[in-house]
Scaffold this active site. Structure first.
Site, short mmCIF file in Angstrom:
data_model
loop_
_atom_site.label_atom_id
_atom_site.label_comp_id
_atom_site.label_asym_id
_atom_site.label_seq_id
_atom_site.Cartn_x
_atom_site.Cartn_y
_atom_site.Cartn_z
N ARG A 6 0.84 -1.21 0.00
CA ARG A 6 0.00 0.00 0.00
C ARG A 6 0.86 1.25 0.00
NH1 ARG A 6 2.47 2.33 3.26
NH2 ARG A 6 2.35 2.29 5.53
N HIS A 13 0.16 8.76 10.91
CA HIS A 13 0.15 8.84 12.37
C HIS A 13 -1.17 9.41 12.88
CE1 HIS A 13 4.18 7.34 13.06
NE2 HIS A 13 4.52 7.99 11.96
N ASP A 15 -4.03 7.01 12.36
CA ASP A 15 -4.91 5.83 12.46
C ASP A 15 -5.07 5.32 13.89
OD1 ASP A 15 -2.31 4.68 12.50
OD2 ASP A 15 -2.82 3.05 11.09
N SER A 99 4.38 -1.45 3.31
CA SER A 99 3.59 -2.42 4.08
C SER A 99 3.77 -3.85 3.63
CB SER A 99 2.10 -2.08 4.03
OG SER A 99 1.84 -0.98 4.81
N SER A 100 4.99 -4.23 3.34
CA SER A 100 5.19 -5.63 2.96
C SER A 100 4.82 -6.55 4.12
CB SER A 100 6.61 -5.87 2.49
OG SER A 100 7.50 -5.61 3.54
N ASP A 141 -2.62 -0.20 7.50
CA ASP A 141 -1.91 -1.02 6.52
C ASP A 141 -2.68 -2.32 6.23
OD1 ASP A 141 -0.09 0.97 6.86
OD2 ASP A 141 1.37 -0.25 7.95
N TYR A 190 8.22 4.75 16.99
CA TYR A 190 6.79 4.69 16.65
C TYR A 190 5.96 4.54 17.93
CZ TYR A 190 2.48 3.07 14.37
OH TYR A 190 1.17 2.94 13.95
#
Ligand code: GLA
Length: 325
Positions: A6, A13, A15, A99-100, A141, A190
């Protein structure tokens, strides 16, 4: 099974504070081919030297080795899976930050027979990420990977979890450019940002509802800056979506540049390399705007531009969510 990566057009920052995001699933991602059955999840990956060999059921996915297999283990643990699969994982995602890991999680959930719907898959995979990797990520994600719609970006309200597909106009291109910078210390930083937002919320109430004036009432300068980012970013998502729908791409691009500035100055998740790249791209004729996309601390930049305006990076096509190929 194929699960796309995605790119987030705007709304970072936000969600995990129940705010708004505006990502799209792209035309590249993660594929898993294989056979279902047995009590193992056995996966080879072209990008990893060591294969994953996990015995089901899994109790503690965070202690699984090799570390990349924790993404698989987390999903299997959340699903209480007892029937596994043997297969091969491949990815055509060219850069980090798309977003792997969410794509791997969603693909594994579907391989293990998760019946859906996409929101349930996404919530399970988010819980798996918290449990196996320890990153307190939001839902963006996994939900984008699971619920993508071809030709559309998704305007997601992360409080109500309503997903509104919005057409990506045909006369713009979304281009992703890698900064070349590996994300260092991203996980702990994060978590720290999320904790700061939660502290700010204790002072002024839910940030998704707070007006910008309320932010001024936060005494602590750092918490005030973090809250200012979240509150203003939610408004930028609305303004961006409106500008895109009206074909006002300069305004949409302006919102992206403002988003990047806020992520850098108030949220402090940008880097000098990302700032330089965004400034360089935004100055190219035909580029409406650019910003870091995703968590920051390195990774990728997304640009909105006139078709053909950029001869670097790669074109991202808005695509459907995870599916059997
Ligand atoms: C990561 C997380 C998401 C989101 C973004 C920042 O990609 O997984 O939940 O918080 O960072 O917008």
């Amino acid at each position: 099974m194929f699960a796309p990566g995605r790119v987030n057009l705007i709304g970072d920052h936000t969600d995990y504070m129940g705010g708004l995001v505006f990502p799209m699933a792209i035309d590249r991602g993660v594929s898993i081919t294989g056979t279902v059955g047995g009590s193992l999840v056995e996966v080879r990956s072209g990008r990893e030297s060591t294969s994953a060999r996990l015995e089901l059921p899994i109790d503690d996915p965070a202690s699984v080795s090799p570390p990349w297999a924790r993404h698989l283990a987390g999903v299997a643990a959340e699903m209480d899976a007892t029937v596994g699969f043997t297969g091969e994982l491949s990815s055509d995602l060219p850069v980090a930050g798309l977003s792997s890991s969410a794509a791997v999680q969603v693909a594994v959930a579907l391989m293990l027979g998760h019946p859906g719907p996409p929101l349930a898959v996404a919530e399970l995979c988010q819980a798996a990420e918290h449990r196996s990797i320890g990153v307190p990520c939001g839902i963006m994600d996994q939900l984008t990977v699971a619920a993508g719609v071809a030709g559309h970006a998704l305007l997601i309200d992360c409080h109500s979890l309503e997903v509104a597909p919005v057409p990506v106009p045909e006369d713009v291109e979304v281009v992703i450019v890698h900064s070349g910078e590996h994300r260092e210390l991203a996980n702990s930083a994060y978590a720290a940002r999320r904790a700061e937002c939660e502290s700010a919320q204790q002072v002024i109430g839910p940030l998704r509802l707070a007006p910008l004036d309320a932010v001024a009432g936060i005494d602590d300068a750092i918490l005030r800056a973090r809250a200012r980012h979240v509150v203003s970013e939610n408004q930028r998502v609305r303004d961006f979506a409106e500008a895109l729908a009206e074909g006002d791409y300069s305004e949409a691009g302006h919102q992206m540049v403002e988003s990047h500035r806020s992520l850098g100055q108030d949220f402090e998740v940008s880097t000098p390399t990302l700032d330089t790249l965004v400034a360089e791209l935004a100055a190219i004729p035909g580029v409406y705007g650019a910003r870091l996309t995703g968590a920051g601390f390195g990774g990728a930049v997304v640009a909105l531009c006139r078709p053909g305006a950029l001869d670097r990076g790669f074109l991202a096509i808005a695509s459907a969510g995870a599916r059997v190929l």
